[in-house]
Design an enzyme around this catalytic site. Structure first.
Site, mmCIF file in Angstrom:
data_model
loop_
_atom_site.group_PDB
_atom_site.id
_atom_site.type_symbol
_atom_site.label_atom_id
_atom_site.label_comp_id
_atom_site.label_asym_id
_atom_site.label_seq_id
_atom_site.Cartn_x
_atom_site.Cartn_y
_atom_site.Cartn_z
ATOM 1 N N HIS A 80 19.430 -4.066 -24.075
ATOM 2 C CA HIS A 80 18.720 -3.034 -24.558
ATOM 3 C C HIS A 80 17.062 -3.086 -23.909
ATOM 4 O O HIS A 80 16.904 -4.252 -23.842
ATOM 5 C CB HIS A 80 18.335 -3.138 -26.125
ATOM 6 C CG HIS A 80 17.786 -1.768 -26.620
ATOM 7 N ND1 HIS A 80 16.325 -1.653 -26.446
ATOM 8 C CD2 HIS A 80 18.416 -0.890 -27.181
ATOM 9 C CE1 HIS A 80 16.248 -0.368 -27.264
ATOM 10 N NE2 HIS A 80 17.494 0.131 -27.333
ATOM 11 N N ASP A 83 25.410 0.428 -30.079
ATOM 12 C CA ASP A 83 26.559 1.119 -29.657
ATOM 13 C C ASP A 83 27.844 0.215 -29.919
ATOM 14 O O ASP A 83 28.924 0.555 -29.221
ATOM 15 C CB ASP A 83 26.399 1.524 -28.450
ATOM 16 C CG ASP A 83 25.581 2.823 -28.189
ATOM 17 O OD1 ASP A 83 25.689 3.755 -29.263
ATOM 18 O OD2 ASP A 83 24.728 2.899 -27.620
#
Ligand code: CMC
Length: 439
Positions: free
Chosen positions: A316, A373
């Site tokens: 991320h 996700d």
């Protein structure tokens, strides 16, 4: 209160920059969580220089009072409330109210909000005909962005972003209709009749009804799935200045209407490095299972710089710690599978993959952890959703966040059209040679 009023320019701090023979003092802006930024808005005027920061890795595009996240500590709060508490005590509609209006609603406010959203769930009958124009195998994200953009052709009386009443009605319409638009794209793809919304159902129940009911028999949404869906949508509801939210803001900054701005956000979300990662992650897990479950082989592939394979659902830009949403979703995943008595091999492989990656020097060094996700797709599979609908689910969840940012931007007196600069690196001036004289 606008966000601009909440940002404080520090009285004690300034940043000094030496450029050529000039020294300039730049103001420092301090946020409510003590985050600091150097305000360079008049740097070019004072020095002739701009700043360069590809991918906006270190650039604040705005001040904002909506979401706080601390990537080092793994903290996520909407309007000050920790994501963990919102998942425990609120549902998605309540969370949407919080994001858009800045406060948790009381009972009366929440009931009025729910009522209004229920009232707008149907889409115009003429819009149903759109679905016949798309190929049967059209990706539902393409349908979603097209139909949301087309809402502006049906509601031409309420497109002015500066008119509070018009904004309000557009917001309620969009929140109400997005699940309907999404479910219709699925029904169309499998050749089943489009199911009208049922307004006695809650937001999440109604979505499951439109997705999975058929006119020939009764359908009762499973409460385990309703609870999980609420939780997933809350986890996706906002994440400050990510790619799609920045897109919504930049499109909205030209005074484009809400539907046009959100349609652009949906397109930005579609990419596999952003919201499309949940779909890509499940496809990756399926491939690993089909390939015999050799997790290490895929971790090695992800580390190999000659191979462009990446572990989807990992890493991320902001989180350099476990994504708090991934923690919540992993727990929910475990709960849903055991409540439904399902044994999904993808969940097994995902957990093994996580374990191997988190002990691997490559991932440790780069601080790469599972993100939102990584586990969400496994719950969506348990709901019976097809893989190509996963990113659509992300869009339904992110909608209140996009709306909140669009509204915040329009309410701020300091908003200007988004227009970055560049450093030109193309050819310097040259003269055109007429076509008959060119080699
Ligand atoms: N697998 C293998 N290596 C990775 C991964 C990954 N998933 N993510 C980052 N890296 C490596 C990358 O190769 C780079 O290595 P090096 O320093 O040797 O060049 C380093 O880690 C830093 O990566 P980056 O690409 O510079 O980081 P970024 O901040 O530009 O990108 C990201 C962030 C999310 C796009 C990236 O981590 C990624 O591609 N992840 C997989 C896709 C994904 O799961 N996206 C969903 C993000 S969360 C929800 C959302 O935003 O929608």
């Amino acid at each position: 209160m606008s966000t601009a009023e909440k940002a404080t320019t520090s009285k004690s701090l300034t940043a000094r920059l030496q450029v050529e023979d000039k020294s300039v003092d730049l103001p420092v802006v301090v946020g409510t969580e003590n985050e600091k930024a150097i305000d360079i808005s008049d740097l070019r005027k004072r020095t002739g220089y701009i700043t360069l920061d590809e991918g906006f890795v270190n650039t604040g595009s705005t001040t904002s009072a909506i979401t706080f996240l601390n990537g080092e500590q793994g903290i996520l709060r909407y309007r000050g409330y920790p994501i963990e508490q919102l998942c425990e005590y609120c549902d998605f509609v309540e969370t949407s109210y919080l994001l858009i209006y800045g406060k948790l609603p009381n009972r009366h406010e929440l009931e009025r909000f729910r009522e209004s959203i229920r009232h707008h769930t149907m889409i115009h009958e003429d819009m149903r005909a759109f679905y016949n124009g798309f190929p049967r195998d059209a990706h539902p994200m393409a349908i979603l962005s097209s139909v949301v953009g087309a809402l502006s052709t049906f509601y031409q009386d309420s497109l002015d972003p500066h008119d509070k009443e018009q904004r309000e009605i557009s917001i309620h319409r969009l929140l109400a209709k997005l699940p309907t638009i999404a479910a219709y794209s699925y029904k169309k793809s499998i050749g089943q009749p489009l199911m009208y919304p049922r307004n006695e159902l809650s937001y999440c129940e109604n979505f499951l009804h439109m997705m999975f009911a058929v006119p020939t028999q009764d359908y009762e949404p499973n409460p385990v799935l309703v609870e999980a869906l609420n939780l997933l949508l809350i986890c996706h509801a906002d994440h400050e200045q990510n790619c799609s939210t920045s897109t919504v803001r930049i499109v909205g900054s030209s005074n484009a209407n809400l539907f046009a701005s959100i349609s652009a956000g949906i397109c930005a979300l579609w990419g596999p490095l952003h919201g499309g990662a949940n779909e890509a992650c499940v496809r990756m897990l399926q491939q690993i299972v089909a390939d015999g479950g050799n997790v290490k082989k895929y971790v090695d592939k992800a580390k190999d710089k000659k191979d462009n394979f990446r572990l989807m659902g990992f890493g991320h830009r902001v989180y350099k710690n476990y994504d708090p949403r991934a923690l919540i979703i992993k727990k929910a995943c475990d709960k849903v599978l055991s409540q439904l008595n399902l044994n999904d091999p993808l969940f097994e492989v995902a957990q093994q993959l996580e374990q191997v990656a988190l002990q691997d020097e490559y991932f440790i060094e780069r601080k790469l952890y599972p993100n939102v996700d990584f586990y969400s797709g496994i719950i969506y599979r348990a709901m019976g959703l097809p893989t190509n609908m996963f990113t659509v689910m992300f869009a339904i969840g992110r909608l209140p966040g996009w709306i909140a940012h669009w509204v915040e931007m329009h309410e701020s007196p300091t908003t200007r059209i988004g227009r970055p600069r560049q450093i030109y690196v193309g050819p310097t001036k040259r003269d055109v040679i007429p076509i008959d004289q060119r080699d």
